[in-house]
Design a protein around this motif. Structure first.
Motif, PDB file in Angstrom:
ATOM      1  N   ARG A  25      34.066  44.782  39.601  1.00  0.00           N
ATOM      2  CA  ARG A  25      35.059  45.810  39.887  1.00  0.00           C
ATOM      3  C   ARG A  25      36.403  45.336  39.374  1.00  0.00           C
ATOM      4  O   ARG A  25      36.870  44.275  39.735  1.00  0.00           O
ATOM      5  CB  ARG A  25      35.161  46.137  41.364  1.00  0.00           C
ATOM      6  N   ALA A  26      36.971  46.125  38.530  1.00  0.00           N
ATOM      7  CA  ALA A  26      38.244  45.715  37.947  1.00  0.00           C
ATOM      8  C   ALA A  26      39.381  46.090  38.865  1.00  0.00           C
ATOM      9  O   ALA A  26      39.353  47.117  39.489  1.00  0.00           O
ATOM     10  CB  ALA A  26      38.423  46.411  36.611  1.00  0.00           C
ATOM     11  N   ASP A  27      40.376  45.263  38.918  1.00  0.00           N
ATOM     12  CA  ASP A  27      41.548  45.616  39.706  1.00  0.00           C
ATOM     13  C   ASP A  27      42.811  45.086  39.071  1.00  0.00           C
ATOM     14  O   ASP A  27      43.765  44.767  39.737  1.00  0.00           O
ATOM     15  CB  ASP A  27      41.396  45.091  41.129  1.00  0.00           C
ATOM     16  N   SER A  28      42.788  44.958  37.783  1.00  0.00           N
ATOM     17  CA  SER A  28      44.006  44.544  37.106  1.00  0.00           C
ATOM     18  C   SER A  28      44.918  45.744  36.993  1.00  0.00           C
ATOM     19  O   SER A  28      44.556  46.866  37.315  1.00  0.00           O
ATOM     20  CB  SER A  28      43.678  44.038  35.713  1.00  0.00           C
ATOM     21  N   THR A  29      46.148  45.496  36.527  1.00  0.00           N
ATOM     22  CA  THR A  29      47.063  46.598  36.293  1.00  0.00           C
ATOM     23  C   THR A  29      46.435  47.608  35.348  1.00  0.00           C
ATOM     24  O   THR A  29      46.512  48.799  35.541  1.00  0.00           O
ATOM     25  CB  THR A  29      48.363  46.061  35.692  1.00  0.00           C
ATOM     26  N   VAL A  30      45.780  47.081  34.297  1.00  0.00           N
ATOM     27  CA  VAL A  30      45.181  47.956  33.304  1.00  0.00           C
ATOM     28  C   VAL A  30      44.093  48.815  33.932  1.00  0.00           C
ATOM     29  O   VAL A  30      44.069  50.029  33.807  1.00  0.00           O
ATOM     30  CB  VAL A  30      44.611  47.126  32.135  1.00  0.00           C
ATOM     31  N   SER A  31      43.179  48.208  34.675  1.00  0.00           N
ATOM     32  CA  SER A  31      42.072  48.986  35.192  1.00  0.00           C
ATOM     33  C   SER A  31      42.533  49.975  36.257  1.00  0.00           C
ATOM     34  O   SER A  31      41.984  51.066  36.364  1.00  0.00           O
ATOM     35  CB  SER A  31      40.999  48.064  35.737  1.00  0.00           C
ATOM     36  N   ARG A  32      43.536  49.599  37.038  1.00  0.00           N
ATOM     37  CA  ARG A  32      44.056  50.558  38.019  1.00  0.00           C
ATOM     38  C   ARG A  32      44.696  51.749  37.290  1.00  0.00           C
ATOM     39  O   ARG A  32      44.573  52.890  37.716  1.00  0.00           O
ATOM     40  CB  ARG A  32      45.073  49.890  38.945  1.00  0.00           C
TER      41      ARG A  32
ATOM     42  N   THR B 311      53.235  31.807  26.988  1.00  0.00           N
ATOM     43  CA  THR B 311      52.060  32.349  26.305  1.00  0.00           C
ATOM     44  C   THR B 311      51.045  32.717  27.387  1.00  0.00           C
ATOM     45  O   THR B 311      50.793  31.922  28.295  1.00  0.00           O
ATOM     46  CB  THR B 311      51.428  31.316  25.354  1.00  0.00           C
ATOM     47  N   LYS B 312      50.503  33.908  27.283  1.00  0.00           N
ATOM     48  CA  LYS B 312      49.592  34.377  28.332  1.00  0.00           C
ATOM     49  C   LYS B 312      48.373  35.033  27.706  1.00  0.00           C
ATOM     50  O   LYS B 312      48.504  35.868  26.804  1.00  0.00           O
ATOM     51  CB  LYS B 312      50.324  35.391  29.226  1.00  0.00           C
ATOM     52  N   LEU B 313      47.213  34.655  28.175  1.00  0.00           N
ATOM     53  CA  LEU B 313      45.951  35.240  27.721  1.00  0.00           C
ATOM     54  C   LEU B 313      45.345  36.006  28.890  1.00  0.00           C
ATOM     55  O   LEU B 313      45.045  35.419  29.931  1.00  0.00           O
ATOM     56  CB  LEU B 313      44.989  34.137  27.263  1.00  0.00           C
ATOM     57  N   GLU B 314      45.210  37.329  28.724  1.00  0.00           N
ATOM     58  CA  GLU B 314      44.632  38.163  29.781  1.00  0.00           C
ATOM     59  C   GLU B 314      43.286  38.694  29.306  1.00  0.00           C
ATOM     60  O   GLU B 314      43.149  39.074  28.137  1.00  0.00           O
ATOM     61  CB  GLU B 314      45.543  39.354  30.087  1.00  0.00           C
ATOM     62  N   HIS B 315      42.338  38.734  30.205  1.00  0.00           N
ATOM     63  CA  HIS B 315      41.000  39.198  29.808  1.00  0.00           C
ATOM     64  C   HIS B 315      40.339  39.970  30.945  1.00  0.00           C
ATOM     65  O   HIS B 315      40.480  39.617  32.110  1.00  0.00           O
ATOM     66  CB  HIS B 315      40.125  37.998  29.424  1.00  0.00           C
ATOM     67  N   GLU B 316      39.651  41.014  30.551  1.00  0.00           N
ATOM     68  CA  GLU B 316      38.819  41.742  31.506  1.00  0.00           C
ATOM     69  C   GLU B 316      37.371  41.504  31.104  1.00  0.00           C
ATOM     70  O   GLU B 316      36.963  41.812  29.972  1.00  0.00           O
ATOM     71  CB  GLU B 316      39.145  43.233  31.485  1.00  0.00           C
ATOM     72  N   PHE B 317      36.597  40.945  32.012  1.00  0.00           N
ATOM     73  CA  PHE B 317      35.214  40.604  31.705  1.00  0.00           C
ATOM     74  C   PHE B 317      34.333  41.856  31.738  1.00  0.00           C
ATOM     75  O   PHE B 317      34.732  42.885  32.286  1.00  0.00           O
ATOM     76  CB  PHE B 317      34.688  39.560  32.718  1.00  0.00           C
ATOM     77  N   THR B 322      38.800  40.374  36.257  1.00  0.00           N
ATOM     78  CA  THR B 322      39.934  40.167  35.365  1.00  0.00           C
ATOM     79  C   THR B 322      40.572  38.819  35.662  1.00  0.00           C
ATOM     80  O   THR B 322      40.397  38.255  36.758  1.00  0.00           O
ATOM     81  CB  THR B 322      41.007  41.260  35.544  1.00  0.00           C
ATOM     82  N   GLY B 323      41.307  38.329  34.698  1.00  0.00           N
ATOM     83  CA  GLY B 323      41.970  37.050  34.933  1.00  0.00           C
ATOM     84  C   GLY B 323      42.935  36.733  33.816  1.00  0.00           C
ATOM     85  O   GLY B 323      43.025  37.444  32.816  1.00  0.00           O
ATOM     86  N   TYR B 324      43.691  35.676  34.018  1.00  0.00           N
ATOM     87  CA  TYR B 324      44.590  35.237  32.956  1.00  0.00           C
ATOM     88  C   TYR B 324      44.794  33.736  33.013  1.00  0.00           C
ATOM     89  O   TYR B 324      44.599  33.093  34.051  1.00  0.00           O
ATOM     90  CB  TYR B 324      45.942  35.965  33.026  1.00  0.00           C
ATOM     91  N   ASN B 354      40.633  37.645  39.319  1.00  0.00           N
ATOM     92  CA  ASN B 354      40.504  38.728  40.308  1.00  0.00           C
ATOM     93  C   ASN B 354      39.075  39.257  40.255  1.00  0.00           C
ATOM     94  O   ASN B 354      38.572  39.575  39.177  1.00  0.00           O
ATOM     95  CB  ASN B 354      41.459  39.874  39.988  1.00  0.00           C
ATOM     96  N   PHE B 355      38.442  39.348  41.405  1.00  0.00           N
ATOM     97  CA  PHE B 355      37.090  39.896  41.414  1.00  0.00           C
ATOM     98  C   PHE B 355      36.808  40.556  42.754  1.00  0.00           C
ATOM     99  O   PHE B 355      37.551  40.387  43.723  1.00  0.00           O
ATOM    100  CB  PHE B 355      36.049  38.808  41.126  1.00  0.00           C
TER     101      PHE B 355
END
Lengths: 204, 691
Positions: A25-32, B311-317, B322-324, B354-355
């Protein structure tokens, strides 16, 4: 006393965590952001009227297509149990045009895209934007996207962000061309209403 | 029961009465969905969806503003734009519960619920979640930050302990400045503001997007004239005639000018729909006039250099997690004649994941390590500069945090935050925040909150290591080598701590009309102040964990926002009672009563009218010699009128800030023996163009 208090806190947090099995389940700024946009798409359907040939069969569902790399994840899960205008809502996902046989007008995938009532064009399709819009322009499809310059390229509804809130703009000329009637209640809420013919400079 | 026990009981009753009164107005209705689930949004109308705003400072990830575990106020880009203001602290003063005093033309004391000073080190300042505080003094010097006003997307002001989310030093609040992304400001932008005093603030920006790349380049120049040249600057002293003579008080002038060049860049590369890399660098160079501190006024010019990179790497699995991973480095180099030369460097590596677990737990875990090197350049150029024993210093921080938002039932959500931080120079400590959120109706128009939190503040180098003697005493009659103002190191300082019990209520009373009410009781422990001992007749000051304090209060905010404008009004009651009478806590105490009002009206033909009002009752602090310094009550009104032209691509604005006061102050800071008034009322004009 303080040590005991911390033990209690740690215990409570341990109870929170113990049953965890990581699950999607996504809950990042983007997914929200896309959760909100999904809800907008659902709402739009109540303020849009399709021509008779697209809506005559009451048993047919309203089809929402998502073309390209899908940013919505599971955001549309709740619509499985919902109806719009008495019809079920079905979500269909399509690969981008790049992977399809663009020249084959009878291609099943392309026909399926044209059957959609709403087509959300993902950002991955930016380079094929004009081509994707042209693909469905005769098929009474409400095209929606969040790609910059979407209305100018002939798209109908475009999401834009403002102060961390989702807003939208509407190209009424494109809607008329698609024979999709947008009700005035929706037009009043738009951040910008444009009467824009597709420009030559628009993305192709 | 002792009198102290009675006082505490009274404060708990105060909290409970407010808590009950908020709850009484709430409606008890049917079951509902959890706010974090997409289903909630599908229950909303389009108008409601358009008002969904996300806030990240309460729990390190996006949440709806009315469902946070701690009260957060948001200053939006629109608020910033129509205020016409050119510095962050003046904007902050219009936020509920914020205490702000203008000490000099460029320098402010700004704190959440008080405890504000030159160095407001109990409020943590962040830029995009990255530390903006000085590892030498703590707190943030806003004017040195390489950030331009129109590049700010929003400022989130967290009221209350934020240590469980943000770590050491978010003792009493957090101010998170979030900048605009390049893709949101494409094109060329130019803005210049001029004031009646000859001040200027100019900002040029270019943002572009090409394929997967987008970038923003900003440059700015700010020039503030000194208070003397702006019709203010009268100096006053709070010490004796003898010390006045010794420090040459009669020759002081309010030379508080500032000239600042700022550059800020940010670039983003969208590697894929799920992966983004962003990086940026900011640089500022600031020149300021000199000032008195500790009785010493050399009359020169100081400068500050600041560099901030990340420098920041953000990823949605694929599974939605999600995480960075992020690195940031902050660097500062300064030479202020009154004080000292110093440079420092921070390198920080941070990660966050984040999960969702078992459907009902929304979890964030992460941590960081930080390496700091400080060189306070102990080579003294004058005998009265500050000396730091043991410089240079190499320090390390490490922190780990866990945040779980647990949907216990359709109505009840619990949020637990816990964090531990290690600091090589003092001690390892803990922070936490436990919150229950209860929604009272299906639409979630009425939400009740109950929280307990603990946070701490780590004493940095400055209070632990400083050694200075200033204002030489004449010999005879005194023995040679003695000074009137002396501060000595204190290497056994412990963390300051805060324990907080809070209750809050948010309500959507009607379309576009919202109410927010928050009340709290806080217990401070081991607050650091200065003790004074005498050797003969000469006083020596030393930092110490002198005692605790109680703090309690409430904030109420009513906001109406629509297409034609915005109207918001708030009242804050913030009380603070130190354990020992006249116990100095290195800061001003909060003004007990504060009132704010913001009105904005979008008129026809591109005209916009904006006003901000703030009332603040008296602020009180103690000087190093326990003298009570009282800032007095104040009213502050800003007015602005803007007119768009060229189809909205241009805008002209005229305004007046602090309309009611010709001058303000003087406000004394910690260790100051003198202070000067600063100009108040100021007319300004601004021109902006977009291409």
């Amino acid at each position: 006393m303080r040590i005991r208090a911390y033990k209690l806190i740690v215990l409570v947090l341990a109870l929170f965590v113990t049953p965890f099995v990581p699950k999607a389940r996504a809950d990042s700024t983007v997914s929200r952001e896309y959760q909100v946009k999904a809800a907008f798409l659902y709402n739009f359907m109540n303020f849009v009227d399709w021509p008779e040939e697209k809506s005559s069969d009451s048993n047919e569902p309203i089809i929402v297509g998502i073309i390209g790399s899908d940013p919505f994840g599971g955001a549309f899960e709740p619509v499985k149990n919902k109806k719009v205008k008495g019809k079920n809502v079905v979500i269909r996902r399509f690969e981008g045009l790049k992977e399809q046989k663009e020249s084959d007008e009878n291609d099943q995938e392309i026909e399926a895209i044209r059957e959609c009532h709403v087509l959300f064009i993902c950002r991955s399709e930016e380079k094929k934007l004009k081509k994707t819009i042209n693909l469905v322009k005769e098929n009474n499809v409400l095209t929606v996207s969040d790609i910059e310059g979407f209305p100018e390229a002939g798209g109908i509804i475009n999401f834009v962000m403002e102060d961390q809130k989702v807003r939208f703009e509407i190209n009424v000329t494109a809607a008329k061309r698609a024979k999709v009637k947008i009700r005035s209640q929706l037009l009043r809420l738009a951040k910008r209403v444009v009467e824009e013919e597709p420009s030559d400079e628009a993305k192709s | 029961m002792s009198s102290r026990g009675n006082i505490l009981t009274g404060k708990f009753i105060f909290v409970l009465v407010l808590l009950v009164s908020f709850g009484t107005g709430a409606r008890l209705l049917a079951q509902q969905q959890d706010a974090n689930k997409p289903a909630d949004f599908f229950e909303m109308s389009i108008e409601e969806l358009m008002e969904v705003q996300v806030v990240v400072s309460a729990a390190r990830q996006a949440q709806k503003i009315e469902e946070l575990s701690v009260p957060v106020s948001v200053i939006t880009a629109e608020d910033i734009h129509y205020s016409g203001l050119t510095n962050i602290p003046e904007l902050l003063q219009f936020t509920p519960g914020m205490d702000v005093l203008k000490i000099e033309r460029y320098r402010f004391a700004a704190g959440v619920r008080g405890l504000h000073e030159f160095i407001s080190d109990r409020t943590l300042v962040l830029i995009n979640g990255r530390s903006a505080e000085s590892p030498l003094f703590g707190g943030s010097e806003y004017y040195t930050l390489p950030i331009l006003m129109e590049d700010i997307e929003r400022i989130e002001v967290v009221r209350g302990p934020g240590g469980a989310a943000w770590g050491a030093n978010a003792l009493n609040g957090v101010i998170n400045i979030i900048t605009k992304k390049p893709e949101d400001v494409l094109g060329v932008f130019a803005s210049t503001t001029m004031t009646e005093f000859g001040d200027s603030y100019t900002h040029l920006r270019w943002a572009e997007k090409q394929g997967k790349w987008s970038w923003r380049l900003s440059a700015g120049y700010e020039d503030l004239k000194n208070s003397d040249d702006a019709g203010a600057g009268e100096y006053v002293s709070n010490t004796t005639a003898t010390v006045n003579t010794l420090m040459g008080f009669s020759s002081f002038t309010a030379d508080d000018f500032m000239r600042n060049s700022r550059f800020d860049t940010e670039a983003q590369y969208d590697y894929s729909n799920r992966t983004r890399i962003s990086f940026g660098t900011g640089y500022s160079h600031t020149e300021v006039g000199d000032r008195e501190w500790g009785g010493y006024y050399p009359g020169g010019t100081g400068w500050y250099e600041t560099v901030r990179s990340y420098t920041k790497l953000e990823h949605e699995f694929d599974n939605g997690n999600t995480g960075y991973l992020q690195w940031f480095g902050n660097y500062a180099n300064s030479d202020v004649e009154t004080l000292m030369k110093w440079n420092w460097m921070q390198n920080d590596i941070e990660g966050q994941l984040n999960f969702t677990a078992a459907d009902v737990h929304n979890v964030t875990i992460g941590g960081n390590v930080r390496f700091i090197r400080l060189d306070t350049n102990t080579k003294m150029e004058t005998s009265q500069q500050l000396n730091y024993i043991g410089s240079p210093f190499d320090e390390q921080f490490a922190g780990a945090f866990l945040i779980d938002r647990w949907t216990l039932s359709d109505r009840l959500t619990l949020e637990g935050q816990i964090r531990t931080d290690y600091y090589s120079e003092t001690q390892t400590d803990w922070a936490n925040r436990l919150t229950a959120l209860y929604a009272m109706d299906k639409q979630k128009d009425h939400i009740f909150r109950l929280s307990f939190a603990k946070a701490f503040r780590t004493p940095f180098v400055s209070p632990r290591k400083v050694w200075t003697s200033r204002v030489p005493l004449p010999s005879p009659p005194y023995p040679a080598g003695l000074y009137a103002f002396n501060v000595r190191p204190s290497d056994d300082l412990e963390n300051e701590e805060i324990y907080s019990l809070e209750a809050g209520y948010t309500a959507k009373l009607a379309k576009n009309l919202t109410l927010r009410a928050d009340t709290y009781y806080q217990r401070f422990e081991k607050l650091i102040g200065y003790t004074k001992t005498y050797v003969g007749s000469i006083p020596y000051h030393k930092a110490d964990n002198i005692d605790g304090a109680d703090s309690w209060g409430a904030e109420l905010e009513l906001a109406l926002q629509g297409k034609i404008g915005k109207l918001s009004a708030w009242y804050a009651y913030n009380d603070f009672q130190e354990d020992v009478s006249q116990q100095g806590v290195r800061a001003y105490l909060p003004a007990k009563h504060k009132v704010g009002l913001t009105g904005r009206l979008f008129l026809s033909d591109g005209w916009t009218f904006n006003t901000n009002y703030k009332y603040m009752s008296t602020n009180r602090t103690l000087g190093l010699d326990t003298t009570i310094l009282d800032a007095g009550p104040s009213h502050h009104i800003d007015l602005g009128l803007a007119k768009q032209f060229a189809k909205g691509n241009g805008e002209f604005m005229i305004g007046v800030s602090d309309m009611l006061n010709k001058t303000n102050g003087p406000y004394f800071g910690l260790g100051q023996l003198s202070a000067h008034e600063v100009p108040g009322r100021m007319l300004f004009a601004r021109l902006q163009l977009k291409f």
